[in-house]
Design an enzyme around this catalytic site. Sequence first.
Site, PDB file in Angstrom:
ATOM      1  CB  SER A 275      -0.744 -55.242 -54.548  1.00 35.69           C
ATOM      2  OG  SER A 275      -0.694 -54.326 -55.587  1.00 35.69           O
TER       3      SER A 275
ATOM      4  CG  ASP B  55       0.316 -58.537 -60.848  1.00 36.84           C
ATOM      5  OD1 ASP B  55       1.034 -59.333 -60.218  1.00 36.84           O
ATOM      6  OD2 ASP B  55       0.491 -57.310 -60.829  1.00 36.84           O
TER       7      ASP B  55
ATOM      8  CG  HIS C  91       3.062 -56.393 -58.112  1.00 33.94           C
ATOM      9  ND1 HIS C  91       1.764 -56.386 -58.566  1.00 33.94           N
ATOM     10  CD2 HIS C  91       3.069 -55.626 -56.998  1.00 33.94           C
ATOM     11  CE1 HIS C  91       1.033 -55.633 -57.761  1.00 33.94           C
ATOM     12  NE2 HIS C  91       1.791 -55.164 -56.805  1.00 33.94           N
TER      13      HIS C  91
END
Length: 712
Positions: free
Chosen positions: A647, A219, A84
């Site tokens: 992230s 991810d 992402h």
Amino acid sequence: MKRFLLVAIIALTSIFKSVAEEGMLIPSLIKAFESDMQAMGMKLTAQEIYDVNNSSLKDAILHFGGGCTAELVSGEGLLLTNHHCGYSQIQSHSSLENDYLKYGFWAKDKKEEKVNPGLTASRVVRIQDVTKDALFGTEGLQGLEFSNKIQKNIATLVADAENGTHYTAKIKPFNYGNEYYMIVKETFLDVRLVGTPPNSIGKFGGDTDNWIWPRHTGDFSVFRVYSNTSNEPAEYSESNVPYKPLHFLPVSVKNRVPGEFTMVYGFPGKTEQHLSSGNLKFYMDQERPARIKMREKSLSVIDAGMRSSDAIRIKYASKQARIANAWKKWIGQIGGLKTVDAMQIKLDREKVYNNSARGQKDWAMKYGSVIDDMNALVEKYKDVEFGYSMAIEYLYVGPELFGRARAMNEFLSAYSTLEENGELEAAIEKQIRGAKGFFKNYDENIDKEIFRLLTEEYVNQIGDGPLPDILKENSAEELTEIIYSKSILTNEERFMKFMNKLNSKSLDKLKKKDQGFKVWSGANDTFFKEVIPDVRVYHAQMEELLKAYVAGRMEMFPDEKMWADANSTMRITYGKLEGSAPHDGMKYTEHTTIDGIIAKNNTGNPDYELLPRMRELAKDKNYGDYAQDGELWVCFTGSNHTTGGNSGSPVIDGEGNLMGLNFDRSWESTMSDFMFDASRCRNITVDVRYVLWVMDIYSGAKHLVDEMTLVK
Ligand code: ARG
Ligand code: GLU
């Protein structure tokens, strides 16, 4: 005897208490936590984690695109981050013919790696406490004089630090200006896409699973940092070569042991642990619910559109993810804060603070009224803050018409200068190119519906607050019909026709007659003239109060562990590999496996769609060398205190090896941005062994695995 028992119980509970440690620590100060971390199983020294004179873990951790974290994992600049985090790059290289979102992409060799203009990755060279120098000569100064003096000091310090280097320096306030740190960075400008799994892995679970445990998302995406031949940052050039890092992370394929030490190293964006009770209440009861509602309206339109056509799915993939992400987080935050009764906890803490402050004359002067003052300030400005948030949702997250209007407005303002300088033609070309890029990812019907719904809601929410006349005098319905049949901003054909016949008269007409432009300029003017100035005053006063409040905490409670709120600078947080039990009667295990992917796929929910290969490999239990006791781990949770910006952050084991990539938090723990709760707070990580499996076994990109150093 009784006393002995009590002592024993306290000792026991502190051994068995979750070792989740609140705090996002400044790497240059990590020495203070070394023994605590070692007691939890870390084998590294503080110097191996952060060092300025020798290479250390820090040199493998990069700030990716300014908003995420990434880590170097090979001597040739190979970089891992989340799927992402690389999503807009992946999307921009995708088309119906080359649908990398759907099928993934793997460069077979370096020549196939894809260039990403504008994408950067920066390394922290050093972090330095410059509080004394930044505050030098500010004693007794106030307001503007104070901030001018600080700005001057900072400018000098920055210039000195940058002088003669290719580094950039930035000085940021920590703890609301009780401290200042200088962060010196080296920013790489050529970061290429090496590979990505398909969405059915990288975004597996989509919005259904976003912020949710149990989780099965792969991810991750893979990039490579390039430098010039002197190993220094350079803009893209064919002659650039893979960057040779000062340090890269070895990759652990060892068995994981629940309870083992974990550390997350990265760039958390923003936390607000010190909000006053009044502020928290405002967020929980009014501001967040209204923002959630605005986003629900956009999402209902976008989601339906994306389900109805592949073209719309590709166009809106990245935008949808952006809108949905905060929307769902906010819902989780409010839920968590209510469950633990955060308001009561806050009020209790405020009482303790006030009692302490009011118990001593000197403290009473400095801190005795600071909490009351904060709450009073919130009360005074809450309509302003609310108007601000709503305008952000409407003007910046809402219909895309407004983005087009903003771009045209900039062009309009520059028009006569461009004409005088003979630069008009080039500028028109640029506008046309920009518009082409914009309309490529735009659908008129979707934007129309979003405009209608959000205009209605915005007007409704603002009520008696500041609104432009055009929104007071016309219904959302009427405006929508006119704008989406007439405005040049909402239709590619009309826009291009307009640009091709452009003159000062038609521009004037745009300003005065185009209803799309007028709604934007009206709302934008109201925002900048009637909302922003008050918001600035409010925020500045609140910062002052927070500065005093935090100073009070430090002075009156010196034994409490204090940490500076996240501010997008490099931090370390540590905890252990562990599950949680945030709901009565159930327990979350600390890891998930590939079996869960198949089970979710069997539900038929489109967010769990797979390409056939996953089912085949799972059926054959083709796990390569990446399994543990016959299971292929996909994700795991840890008690590390993280937030947005973390992230892509490496989750590092006690020996400094990469265990996985942080990519999310559990829904129950998203409240940690405001209040940390050790029993609930869990970060979600994709196990790097699953990452390697996807590269090697699923995708046939073993050459990338071979580039890394695996630790067995
Ligand atoms: N919640 C994670 C973060 O805050 C992941 C977001 C991307 N995934 C998604 N389904 N939108 O960024
Ligand atoms: N997904 C988040 C990010 O993009 C991290 C999750 C969190 O907020 O903790 O940084």
